[in-house]
Design a protein around this motif. Sequence first.
Motif, short mmCIF file in Angstrom:
data_model
loop_
_atom_site.label_atom_id
_atom_site.label_comp_id
_atom_site.label_asym_id
_atom_site.label_seq_id
_atom_site.Cartn_x
_atom_site.Cartn_y
_atom_site.Cartn_z
N GLN A 76 0.83 -1.20 0.00
CA GLN A 76 0.00 0.00 0.00
C GLN A 76 0.87 1.25 0.00
N ALA A 77 1.96 1.24 0.75
CA ALA A 77 2.87 2.38 0.81
C ALA A 77 3.49 2.63 -0.57
N LEU A 78 3.79 1.59 -1.30
CA LEU A 78 4.37 1.73 -2.64
C LEU A 78 3.36 2.32 -3.64
N GLN A 79 2.10 2.01 -3.42
CA GLN A 79 1.06 2.46 -4.35
C GLN A 79 0.68 3.92 -4.12
N GLY A 80 0.99 4.45 -2.92
CA GLY A 80 0.52 5.79 -2.59
C GLY A 80 1.50 6.84 -2.88
#
Length: 80
Positions: A76-80
Motif C-alpha cells: 500500500q505504501a508503494l502504491q501511494g
Amino acid sequence: MHAEEVKEIIESQLENSQVITAGEGCDFQVTVISEQFNGLMPVKKQQLVYQCLNEYIANGTIHAVTIKTYTPAQWQALQG
C-alpha cells in the motif's frame, strides 16, 4: 507454462495472498503480497514463495523466476 498458472500455484499454497505475475514459457516475474510476510526477513519471504514453485523449478517447467515480496502495508505504501 503461463503466468496465470504460476499465479494459481502460489495463491493456492500461500493463503490470502495476492499474486501478480508476468512472463511466459519458463521465465517469470512474480510479486506476492501476503500477511504471512509480516516480521520475516527478506530471504525467508522468498523461501516461502520458492517452496510453492520448487517442483516446477526442479523439473524444468520454470527455469527462472524473479520474486518480489511485500506485506499488505508495504504494498500500500508503494502504491501511494
